[in-house]
Scaffold this active site. Structure first.
Site, mmCIF file in Angstrom:
data_model
loop_
_atom_site.group_PDB
_atom_site.id
_atom_site.type_symbol
_atom_site.label_atom_id
_atom_site.label_comp_id
_atom_site.label_asym_id
_atom_site.label_seq_id
_atom_site.Cartn_x
_atom_site.Cartn_y
_atom_site.Cartn_z
ATOM 1 N N ARG A 15 -13.670 -1.797 7.984
ATOM 2 C CA ARG A 15 -12.328 -1.669 8.553
ATOM 3 C C ARG A 15 -11.331 -0.960 7.641
ATOM 4 N NH1 ARG A 15 -11.215 -7.650 10.176
ATOM 5 N NH2 ARG A 15 -13.072 -8.036 8.932
ATOM 6 N N LYS A 22 -14.623 -0.896 -0.678
ATOM 7 C CA LYS A 22 -13.444 -1.739 -0.436
ATOM 8 C C LYS A 22 -12.848 -2.330 -1.703
ATOM 9 C CE LYS A 22 -13.635 -5.913 1.784
ATOM 10 N NZ LYS A 22 -13.486 -6.843 2.930
ATOM 11 N N THR A 79 -23.493 -14.397 2.370
ATOM 12 C CA THR A 79 -22.912 -14.814 1.085
ATOM 13 C C THR A 79 -23.892 -15.674 0.275
ATOM 14 O OG1 THR A 79 -21.835 -16.626 2.282
ATOM 15 C CG2 THR A 79 -20.495 -14.691 1.819
ATOM 16 N N GLY A 136 -14.421 -20.415 7.957
ATOM 17 C CA GLY A 136 -15.269 -21.603 8.000
ATOM 18 C C GLY A 136 -14.359 -22.821 7.971
ATOM 19 N N ARG A 330 7.816 13.683 -21.340
ATOM 20 C CA ARG A 330 6.354 13.652 -21.289
ATOM 21 C C ARG A 330 5.784 12.976 -22.538
ATOM 22 N NH1 ARG A 330 4.892 19.607 -20.338
ATOM 23 N NH2 ARG A 330 2.801 18.758 -20.637
ATOM 24 N N TYR A 363 13.348 23.370 -22.201
ATOM 25 C CA TYR A 363 12.007 22.860 -22.454
ATOM 26 C C TYR A 363 11.811 22.769 -23.960
ATOM 27 C CZ TYR A 363 7.084 22.511 -23.367
ATOM 28 O OH TYR A 363 5.894 22.077 -23.870
ATOM 29 N N ARG A 437 19.614 39.318 -31.048
ATOM 30 C CA ARG A 437 19.795 39.875 -29.706
ATOM 31 C C ARG A 437 20.382 41.256 -29.892
ATOM 32 N NH1 ARG A 437 24.913 35.966 -28.944
ATOM 33 N NH2 ARG A 437 26.492 37.413 -29.705
HETATM 34 C C1 UD1 Z 1 -16.701 -16.331 4.405
HETATM 35 C C2 UD1 Z 1 -17.141 -17.788 4.469
HETATM 36 C C3 UD1 Z 1 -16.114 -18.579 5.286
HETATM 37 C C4 UD1 Z 1 -14.714 -18.408 4.719
HETATM 38 C C5 UD1 Z 1 -14.378 -16.940 4.619
HETATM 39 C C6 UD1 Z 1 -13.062 -16.757 3.890
HETATM 40 C C7 UD1 Z 1 -19.565 -17.809 4.406
HETATM 41 C C8 UD1 Z 1 -20.803 -17.920 5.194
HETATM 42 N N1 UD1 Z 1 -18.415 -17.886 5.084
HETATM 43 O O1 UD1 Z 1 -16.774 -15.827 5.729
HETATM 44 O O2 UD1 Z 1 -16.458 -19.948 5.325
HETATM 45 O O3 UD1 Z 1 -13.775 -19.078 5.537
HETATM 46 O O4 UD1 Z 1 -15.396 -16.233 3.853
HETATM 47 O O5 UD1 Z 1 -12.701 -15.418 3.919
HETATM 48 O O6 UD1 Z 1 -19.616 -17.695 3.195
HETATM 49 N N2 UD1 Z 1 -20.603 -10.478 0.738
HETATM 50 C C9 UD1 Z 1 -21.595 -9.959 -0.076
HETATM 51 N N3 UD1 Z 1 -22.869 -9.936 0.397
HETATM 52 C C10 UD1 Z 1 -23.220 -10.390 1.607
HETATM 53 C C11 UD1 Z 1 -22.200 -10.925 2.428
HETATM 54 C C12 UD1 Z 1 -20.903 -10.957 1.965
HETATM 55 O O7 UD1 Z 1 -21.321 -9.527 -1.184
HETATM 56 O O8 UD1 Z 1 -24.383 -10.332 1.949
HETATM 57 C C13 UD1 Z 1 -19.230 -10.497 0.254
HETATM 58 C C14 UD1 Z 1 -18.339 -9.611 1.124
HETATM 59 O O9 UD1 Z 1 -18.252 -8.324 0.566
HETATM 60 C C15 UD1 Z 1 -17.022 -10.325 1.094
HETATM 61 C C16 UD1 Z 1 -17.396 -11.779 0.883
HETATM 62 O O10 UD1 Z 1 -18.719 -11.788 0.397
HETATM 63 O O11 UD1 Z 1 -16.248 -9.924 0.007
HETATM 64 C C17 UD1 Z 1 -17.273 -12.625 2.129
HETATM 65 O O12 UD1 Z 1 -18.148 -12.128 3.106
HETATM 66 P P1 UD1 Z 1 -17.767 -12.086 4.628
HETATM 67 O O13 UD1 Z 1 -18.935 -11.706 5.437
HETATM 68 O O14 UD1 Z 1 -16.514 -11.333 4.822
HETATM 69 O O15 UD1 Z 1 -17.458 -13.625 4.876
HETATM 70 P P2 UD1 Z 1 -16.727 -14.240 6.087
HETATM 71 O O16 UD1 Z 1 -17.545 -14.020 7.300
HETATM 72 O O17 UD1 Z 1 -15.316 -13.840 6.132
#
Ligand code: UD1
Ligand code: MG
Length: 454
Positions: A15, A22, A79, A136, A330, A363, A437
């Site tokens: 997004r 990001k 995650t 969550g 500068r 300058y 001059r």
């Molecule tokens: C997650 C939590 C949720 C919480 C929310 C808060 C889980 C399953 N859920 O959901 O409970 O309320 O964050 O924002 O943990 N990432 C990785 N690798 C992966 C997946 C994710 O590095 O395989 C990183 C993403 O880049 C991101 C972060 O982990 O920075 C969270 O991942 P994302 O999928 O956005 O979690 P949410 O679905 O928002």
């Protein structure tokens, strides 16, 4: 208590609609991941482990440091899967999980969370939300004890009424992580390995699940798109403005100051609107900064005055000295006490001695200007021959006439004067007048040419 910190930063950030990963998008001039690493370091962990995936090479390049270990998560399977990639290299008693796109988390909040984690307890950072959609949910039993986290997409209608959301940030006993990781499954609405599933496992294993609530929701706010990025930026700027005002700085409008770095400010400083401060900026007592000024990596000493539309980079402005409006200082510029630099004057690698003046349109590069010396309007130091740079040295109480070209290397001695319009190519001894001059001649009875008749 020894600590490992795992920072999840493998997600794509679709997004953002950006070629830049990001976590490299900046808030207040520093990447989001940079903010998280900065806060992580303040907790003095044994290891900082950054899980990377999308844009892994760019992220790795941006953070070349001895204390950071990268872990590649080739496929983003959730995650829980992300933390599992780092698990084999965790050796401390406690592991803290942070997120590369949640940049404003404060060390004090994390310390409060860590205080609740032990060998027999896991600590969750939660947040009370008016609209918890997407988060969550923290599920508690009748006694208020945490039982589980249920993801929004997996939650029942009743569970979705819960306003206490999971920030994702948690601290856990490292020794138990390997066993929990082995038990994760992706049998859920998103087909992902959820880190949040370990909460119910910890409860089943007889651990206490403690919670700490984030007092300031923006601290745990992530950025998924540029709108959220802008919200984090504004929150950060508001906090910085409040910090400066608390320290004794008057801001004409706290909403029209941007700080992208570290600013140290004294008392009774006045900052007008639309000022941008970048890098490390030190502002001593009684300094005044006019509207539309940009200052980067500079020191403003007591009572210095920077007038509107002036740009400073790598400059030192001495006590009572002033610059602008429309001046450019500068790198390597030093204005000593009470020196004066006026409009459309550019200085680079130049010292203006105490009380020295360059009022208009000049300058001065690679120059040393002695105390009380006056530089006439339109003076240029010719410091560059196309290949090498040379210095111009002007003594004390020198008077450089208007529209001089000072062809470096060249020296003008104490108390010497140069005539207006001179091209000074050889040294002028002290107290001499240098004239370089063409002499004026007047032609009497001169007839102007007349237009020829057709
Ligand atoms: C997650 C939590 C949720 C919480 C929310 C808060 C889980 C399953 N859920 O959901 O409970 O309320 O964050 O924002 O943990 N990432 C990785 N690798 C992966 C997946 C994710 O590095 O395989 C990183 C993403 O880049 C991101 C972060 O982990 O920075 C969270 O991942 P994302 O999928 O956005 O979690 P949410 O679905 O928002
Ligand atoms: Mg997700």
């Amino acid at each position: 208590m020894s600590l490992d910190i795992v920072i999840l930063a493998a997600g794509q950030g679709t997004r953002m609609r950006s070629a830049l990963p990001k976590v490299l998008h900046p808030v207040a001039g520093r990447s989001m991941l940079g903010h998280v690493i900065h806060s992580a370091r303040q907790l003095t962990p044994v290891g900082i482990h950054v899980v990377i995936g999308h844009g892994a090479e760019k992220v790795r390049e941006a953070f070349q440091a001895d204390d950071i270990r990268f872990v590649l998560q080739a496929e983003q399977l959730g995650t829980g899967h992300a933390v599992a990639q780092a698990q084999p290299q965790l050796a401390s008693a406690t592991t803290l999980v942070l997120y590369g796109d949640v940049p404003l988390i404060q060390p004090a909040t994390l310390e409060a969370l860590l205080a609740k984690a032990s060998e027999t307890s896991l600590a969750l950072l939660t947040v009370q939300l008016a609209d918890p959609t997407g988060y969550g949910r923290i599920i508690r039993d009748a006694q208020g004890r945490v039982e589980a986290i249920v993801e929004h997409k997996d939650a029942t209608e009743v569970q979705r009424q819960v306003r206490e959301g999971n920030t994702g940030i948690l601290a856990l006993p490292t020794a138990l992580l390997e066993g929990w990781m082995a038990r994760l499954s992706n049998n859920n609405a998103q087909g992902e390995y959820y880190l949040t599933d370990i909460i119910a496992m910890a409860v089943a294993d007889g651990l206490v699940v403690a919670t700490e609530t984030a007092a300031e929701p923006m601290e745990v706010q992530g950025a998924n798109d540029r709108r959220q990025l802008a919200e984090l930026e504004r929150f950060y700027q508001q906090r910085e403005a409040e910090r400066l005002m608390a320290a004794g700085v008057t801001l004409r409008d706290p909403k029209r100051l941007d700080i992208r770095g570290e600013v140290i400010a004294g008392r009774d400083v006045l900052i007008d609107v639309n000022v941008v401060l970048e890098g490390r900026v030190v502002i001593e007592d009684d300094v005044q900064i006019g509207a539309n000024v940009v200052i980067r990596d500079s020191v403003l000493k007591r009572g210095a005055v920077i007038k509107p539309f002036t740009h400073l980079e790598g400059a030192t402005v001495g006590a009572g000295a002033d610059a602008g409006p429309f001046a450019r200082l500068r790198p390597g510029t030093v204005l000593e006490e009470n020196a004066h630099v006026g409009n459309f004057v550019e200085l680079k690698n130049t010292r203006m001695g105490p009380g020295a003046k360059a009022g208009h349109l000049s300058y001065l590069g690679d120059a040393d200007v002695g105390a009380r010396t006056n530089i006439g309007a339109g003076t240029i130091t010719c410091n560059y021959d196309g290949a090498n740079k040379f210095r111009t040295e002007l003594g004390e109480d020198v008077f450089i006439g208007s529209n001089n070209a000072l062809v470096a290397p060249v020296m003008v001695g104490n108390g010497a004067t140069t005539a207006a319009g001179s091209t000074i190519t050889t040294d002028v001894p002290a107290a001499n007048l240098g004239v370089a001059r063409a002499r004026q001649r007047n032609i009497e009875g001169w007839k102007r040419p007349e237009k020829k008749k057709p």
